[in-house]
Enzyme design. Sequence first.
Site, short mmCIF file in Angstrom:
data_model
loop_
_atom_site.label_atom_id
_atom_site.label_comp_id
_atom_site.label_asym_id
_atom_site.label_seq_id
_atom_site.Cartn_x
_atom_site.Cartn_y
_atom_site.Cartn_z
CG MET A 191 -1.93 -1.13 1.23
SD MET A 191 -2.99 -1.15 2.69
CE MET A 191 -3.98 0.33 2.43
CG HIS A 192 0.52 3.33 2.48
ND1 HIS A 192 -0.78 3.72 2.72
CD2 HIS A 192 0.81 2.39 3.42
CE1 HIS A 192 -1.25 3.05 3.76
NE2 HIS A 192 -0.31 2.23 4.20
CG ASP A 247 -0.09 -4.97 1.90
OD1 ASP A 247 -0.88 -4.19 2.49
OD2 ASP A 247 1.14 -4.84 1.96
#
Length: 491
Positions: A78-79, A237
């Site tokens: 992520m991110h 995830d």
Amino acid sequence: MLYIGVDLGTSAVKLLLMEGDGRIVNIVSKEYPLYFPHPGWSEQKPEDWYAQSIAGIKELIADVDKSQIAGISFGGQMHGLVILDEKDEVIRPAILWNDGRTTEECDYLNNEIGKDKLSEYTANISFTGFTAPKVLWVKNKEPENFARIKKIMLPKDYIAYKLTGVHCTDVSDASGMLLFDVKNRCWSKEMCEICGVREEQLAKIYESYETVGCVLPEIAKELGIPENVKVAAGGGDNAAAAVGTGTVGDGMCNISLGTSGTIFISSDKFGVDKFNALHAFAHADGHYHLMGCMLSAASCNKWWMDDIIGTEKYADEQKAITDDKLGENHVYFLPYLMGERSPHNDPDARGTFIGMTMDTTRADMTQAVLEGVAFALRDSLEVARSLGIHIERTKICGGGAKSPLWKRMIANIMNLKVDVIESEEGPAMGGAMLAAVACGEYESVEEAAAKIVKIVDTVEPEPALVEKYEKRYQQFKQIYPTCKELFGKLR
């Protein structure tokens, strides 16, 4: 029919092939480089992700009837910030979730814009790993790149785009950007304005189990699969891992011991921790979840084993940690090798051993690393408990979940029953299940989880050991506040 789950991780892409009933047919993993151009920075090349994903899919399906492949979906780190120009070409390497360069931008968002406003707009506050402060960093430090941005994407969504030609994202992954209104499941106009982002620069939002398109004809030809293979949006995830472990529906819990560590609590209702110590995100099942995330979990053990004591025999090192040592260790380890997110939100925090004496052994320090990760996860569990959330058991996944000793520590340090599932394949399994839902194999994510996920063992807390670890935890949780000021001075 057959379904492909793609877990785009930090060190490798893991690909899983699943039959409609949940039986795993094949698993393939392909590694790619990780770059650290400056201290605290962490980057990867999206082109590497795609190249290894395609190579992995070819290997994954080499020996099956390719006409039976119906769907593909994802779990992904992520991110991360992926920026594309007007030709949909990558502008610069992706800035990853564990990159710590955005301290100034986070301070601006949290202190000048204000945590209350951020929480109102997005249900979260700013962390260095989140995407919005990365966008601001590019705006401030690389204005020539910022001016070229046509699309802002997340890691797994870049793979979905390359497969389908569709700029897409899902609600669970978008929740970690700090550009997304989690409660209303849409982009936040206020945050876009603060970051200088136009909404058309952001991808179209889907629920995780929704189809975003079919594979492009040239991709289908290259892979030897039908052109009508559906691609579902997938999930971040942790949300995908939660699907893969059956952590869907109200009040379910999952602990992930991957590169990062998480405690994931699913909920039918939207809710926010008033101190924003836990993330409040949309879930891949169509509802919501709370999540505590520590930046270094199994990676702490890998660092200790590989780089410090220099061994590949992880299990052998744990054999020296005998029953009589559990709950008796006087050595503590703060697992903040990359700074920390939940619940401290402190990029300056650092890994720390404390309590060593002349008779401290290598086994004591190995034990301290494993216990330190479990103690840090408990910090987030305590925040959830303070909200009145009652949890008695959790599922567990991730590389660290393969260690019987670590699972036992988790059960007793957190005083939870730890359910071990038949397949600990995490995000890749969740991705395949989301693809199956998108293709109509199951009516809902809940139905898929109920029919596919099977519990094969439960690690029970041991009352005497729980009591010992309770005393150790009360000592552990005093160490970070004591060191906090010093960490800031060491920056």
